[in-house]
Design a protein around this motif. Structure first.
Motif, PDB file in Angstrom:
ATOM      1  N   GLU A  90       0.836  -1.199   0.000  1.00 24.38           N
ATOM      2  CA  GLU A  90       0.000   0.000   0.000  1.00 24.38           C
ATOM      3  C   GLU A  90       0.872   1.250   0.000  1.00 24.38           C
ATOM      4  OE1 GLU A  90      -3.388   2.150   2.780  1.00 24.38           O
ATOM      5  OE2 GLU A  90      -2.607   0.198   3.341  1.00 24.38           O
ATOM      6  N   ILE A  91       0.503   2.220  -0.802  1.00 23.28           N
ATOM      7  CA  ILE A  91       1.242   3.474  -0.877  1.00 23.28           C
ATOM      8  C   ILE A  91       0.913   4.311   0.353  1.00 23.28           C
ATOM      9  CG2 ILE A  91       1.568   5.616  -2.149  1.00 23.28           C
ATOM     10  CD1 ILE A  91       0.909   4.098  -4.686  1.00 23.28           C
ATOM     11  N   LYS A  92       1.960   4.689   1.093  1.00 23.26           N
ATOM     12  CA  LYS A  92       1.793   5.526   2.287  1.00 23.26           C
ATOM     13  C   LYS A  92       2.094   6.993   2.010  1.00 23.26           C
ATOM     14  CE  LYS A  92       0.613   2.337   5.137  1.00 23.26           C
ATOM     15  NZ  LYS A  92      -0.712   2.317   5.728  1.00 23.26           N
ATOM     16  N   GLU A  93       2.952   7.256   1.019  1.00 20.62           N
ATOM     17  CA  GLU A  93       3.326   8.636   0.717  1.00 20.62           C
ATOM     18  C   GLU A  93       3.719   8.743  -0.758  1.00 20.62           C
ATOM     19  OE1 GLU A  93       6.662  11.899   2.133  1.00 20.62           O
ATOM     20  OE2 GLU A  93       6.366  10.089   3.306  1.00 20.62           O
ATOM     21  N   VAL A  94       3.303   9.840  -1.398  1.00 21.46           N
ATOM     22  CA  VAL A  94       3.634  10.095  -2.804  1.00 21.46           C
ATOM     23  C   VAL A  94       4.239  11.493  -2.912  1.00 21.46           C
ATOM     24  CG1 VAL A  94       2.728  10.328  -5.134  1.00 21.46           C
ATOM     25  CG2 VAL A  94       1.682   8.684  -3.574  1.00 21.46           C
ATOM     26  N   THR A  95       5.425  11.580  -3.500  1.00 18.16           N
ATOM     27  CA  THR A  95       6.032  12.875  -3.776  1.00 18.16           C
ATOM     28  C   THR A  95       6.571  12.869  -5.197  1.00 18.16           C
ATOM     29  OG1 THR A  95       8.175  12.182  -2.905  1.00 18.16           O
ATOM     30  CG2 THR A  95       6.704  13.322  -1.385  1.00 18.16           C
ATOM     31  N   GLY A  96       6.610  14.036  -5.787  1.00 14.13           N
ATOM     32  CA  GLY A  96       7.133  14.148  -7.147  1.00 14.13           C
ATOM     33  C   GLY A  96       7.830  15.481  -7.335  1.00 14.13           C
TER      34      GLY A  96
ATOM     35  N   ILE B 286       6.170   2.693   0.117  1.00 17.71           N
ATOM     36  CA  ILE B 286       5.245   1.557   0.067  1.00 17.71           C
ATOM     37  C   ILE B 286       5.395   0.711   1.324  1.00 17.71           C
ATOM     38  CG2 ILE B 286       4.654  -0.557  -1.178  1.00 17.71           C
ATOM     39  CD1 ILE B 286       5.499   0.811  -3.725  1.00 17.71           C
ATOM     40  N   GLN B 287       4.267   0.436   1.968  1.00 24.55           N
ATOM     41  CA  GLN B 287       4.229  -0.416   3.155  1.00 24.55           C
ATOM     42  C   GLN B 287       3.937  -1.841   2.691  1.00 24.55           C
ATOM     43  OE1 GLN B 287       4.537   0.708   6.476  1.00 24.55           O
ATOM     44  NE2 GLN B 287       4.617  -1.439   7.052  1.00 24.55           N
ATOM     45  N   MET B 288       4.917  -2.735   2.896  1.00 24.72           N
ATOM     46  CA  MET B 288       4.788  -4.137   2.499  1.00 24.72           C
ATOM     47  C   MET B 288       4.905  -4.979   3.755  1.00 24.72           C
ATOM     48  SD  MET B 288       7.248  -6.108  -0.149  1.00 24.72           S
ATOM     49  CE  MET B 288       7.253  -7.862  -0.296  1.00 24.72           C
ATOM     50  N   GLU B 289       3.773  -5.470   4.242  1.00 26.19           N
ATOM     51  CA  GLU B 289       3.704  -6.224   5.487  1.00 26.19           C
ATOM     52  C   GLU B 289       4.344  -5.417   6.618  1.00 26.19           C
ATOM     53  OE1 GLU B 289       5.476  -9.877   4.269  1.00 26.19           O
ATOM     54  OE2 GLU B 289       3.801 -10.368   2.958  1.00 26.19           O
TER      55      GLU B 289
ATOM     56  N   VAL C 202      11.200   2.552  -0.081  1.00 26.18           N
ATOM     57  CA  VAL C 202      11.176   3.783  -0.877  1.00 26.18           C
ATOM     58  C   VAL C 202      11.503   3.378  -2.309  1.00 26.18           C
ATOM     59  CG1 VAL C 202      12.260   6.004  -1.286  1.00 26.18           C
ATOM     60  CG2 VAL C 202      11.872   5.219   1.051  1.00 26.18           C
ATOM     61  N   VAL C 203      10.593   3.710  -3.221  1.00 30.38           N
ATOM     62  CA  VAL C 203      10.809   3.388  -4.630  1.00 30.38           C
ATOM     63  C   VAL C 203      10.750   4.685  -5.435  1.00 30.38           C
ATOM     64  CG1 VAL C 203       9.861   1.077  -4.386  1.00 30.38           C
ATOM     65  CG2 VAL C 203       8.381   2.895  -5.133  1.00 30.38           C
ATOM     66  N   ARG C 204      11.524   4.722  -6.532  1.00 33.78           N
ATOM     67  CA  ARG C 204      11.565   5.915  -7.385  1.00 33.78           C
ATOM     68  C   ARG C 204      11.348   5.523  -8.834  1.00 33.78           C
ATOM     69  NH1 ARG C 204      17.045   8.678  -5.217  1.00 33.78           N
ATOM     70  NH2 ARG C 204      16.282   9.207  -3.148  1.00 33.78           N
ATOM     71  N   LYS C 205      10.514   6.294  -9.494  1.00 32.44           N
ATOM     72  CA  LYS C 205      10.337   6.155 -10.935  1.00 32.44           C
ATOM     73  C   LYS C 205      10.844   7.448 -11.556  1.00 32.44           C
ATOM     74  CE  LYS C 205       7.188   4.932 -14.611  1.00 32.44           C
ATOM     75  NZ  LYS C 205       8.126   4.055 -15.276  1.00 32.44           N
ATOM     76  N   VAL C 206      11.869   7.329 -12.399  1.00 33.23           N
ATOM     77  CA  VAL C 206      12.462   8.473 -13.080  1.00 33.23           C
ATOM     78  C   VAL C 206      11.891   8.498 -14.494  1.00 33.23           C
ATOM     79  CG1 VAL C 206      14.584   9.577 -13.819  1.00 33.23           C
ATOM     80  CG2 VAL C 206      14.555   8.260 -11.705  1.00 33.23           C
ATOM     81  N   ILE C 207      11.177   9.576 -14.820  1.00 34.41           N
ATOM     82  CA  ILE C 207      10.487   9.695 -16.102  1.00 34.41           C
ATOM     83  C   ILE C 207      11.097  10.838 -16.898  1.00 34.41           C
ATOM     84  CG2 ILE C 207       8.251  10.056 -17.204  1.00 34.41           C
ATOM     85  CD1 ILE C 207       7.044   9.261 -14.394  1.00 34.41           C
TER      86      ILE C 207
ATOM     87  N   LYS D  17      -0.831   7.667 -12.559  1.00 35.36           N
ATOM     88  CA  LYS D  17      -1.850   8.181 -11.641  1.00 35.36           C
ATOM     89  C   LYS D  17      -1.915   7.262 -10.418  1.00 35.36           C
ATOM     90  CE  LYS D  17      -3.856  11.074 -14.720  1.00 35.36           C
ATOM     91  NZ  LYS D  17      -3.030  12.181 -15.003  1.00 35.36           N
ATOM     92  N   VAL D  18      -1.149   7.607  -9.399  1.00 39.73           N
ATOM     93  CA  VAL D  18      -1.161   6.857  -8.149  1.00 39.73           C
ATOM     94  C   VAL D  18      -1.441   7.823  -7.011  1.00 39.73           C
ATOM     95  CG1 VAL D  18       0.338   4.979  -8.891  1.00 39.73           C
ATOM     96  CG2 VAL D  18       1.348   7.017  -7.947  1.00 39.73           C
ATOM     97  N   GLU D  19      -2.150   7.323  -6.012  1.00 37.46           N
ATOM     98  CA  GLU D  19      -2.503   8.150  -4.860  1.00 37.46           C
ATOM     99  C   GLU D  19      -2.208   7.404  -3.576  1.00 37.46           C
ATOM    100  OE1 GLU D  19      -6.615   9.087  -5.276  1.00 37.46           O
ATOM    101  OE2 GLU D  19      -6.328  10.219  -7.133  1.00 37.46           O
ATOM    102  N   LYS D  20      -2.160   8.143  -2.505  1.00 33.12           N
ATOM    103  CA  LYS D  20      -1.971   7.556  -1.192  1.00 33.12           C
ATOM    104  C   LYS D  20      -3.116   6.596  -0.915  1.00 33.12           C
ATOM    105  CE  LYS D  20      -1.303   8.941   3.575  1.00 33.12           C
ATOM    106  NZ  LYS D  20      -1.213  10.064   4.507  1.00 33.12           N
TER     107      LYS D  20
END
Length: 118
Positions: free
Chosen positions: A44-50, A68-71, A76-81, A91-94
């Motif tokens: 589950e996504i706990k925080e989104v920043t861009g 992302i909270q996994m169990e 912390v994951v990053r997508k570089v676009i 389009k992702v949200e908390k």
């Protein structure tokens, strides 16, 4: 007489170096789209920043950072676009439950693909 020959050669040499550096920079910028899918993280996504950042000269990238909270663990994951004409941001949200595919870089997970799950 010597300066009439040497100065144009020096100018051409520096032009060639600048052109080569710009070409290398363009290749690195385009390679940001190609991330090997070696691992998966889900949760589950706990925080989104861009943020938008300069990559080089007139090229920019958008860095989407998800927490992302996994169990019992938090990742912390990053997508570089690379920002180019017609690019769409994911389009992702908390609170969304997602699967992210990518690989590990130094201290974070670099994302190739994000899939929303129900």
């Amino acid at each position: 007489m010597v300066t009439a020959i040497v100065i144009p050669i020096i100018c051409l040499y520096f032009y060639w170096i600048a052109k080569r550096d710009m070409h290398d920079s363009m290749e690195k910028w385009e390679d940001l789209k190609n991330v090997a899918e070696e691992a998966i993280i889900y949760g589950e996504i706990k925080e989104v920043t861009g943020s938008k950042q300069r990559f080089s000269y007139y090229r920019f990238v958008y860095i989407l950072e998800l927490s992302i909270q996994m169990e019992q663990r938090k990742w912390v994951v990053r997508k570089v676009i690379p920002i180019e004409k017609g690019v769409t941001m994911p389009k992702v949200e908390k609170g969304d439950y997602v699967h992210v595919y990518g690989n590990w870089k130094q201290d974070y997970f670099q994302v190739s693909r994000i899939e929303k799950r129900a």
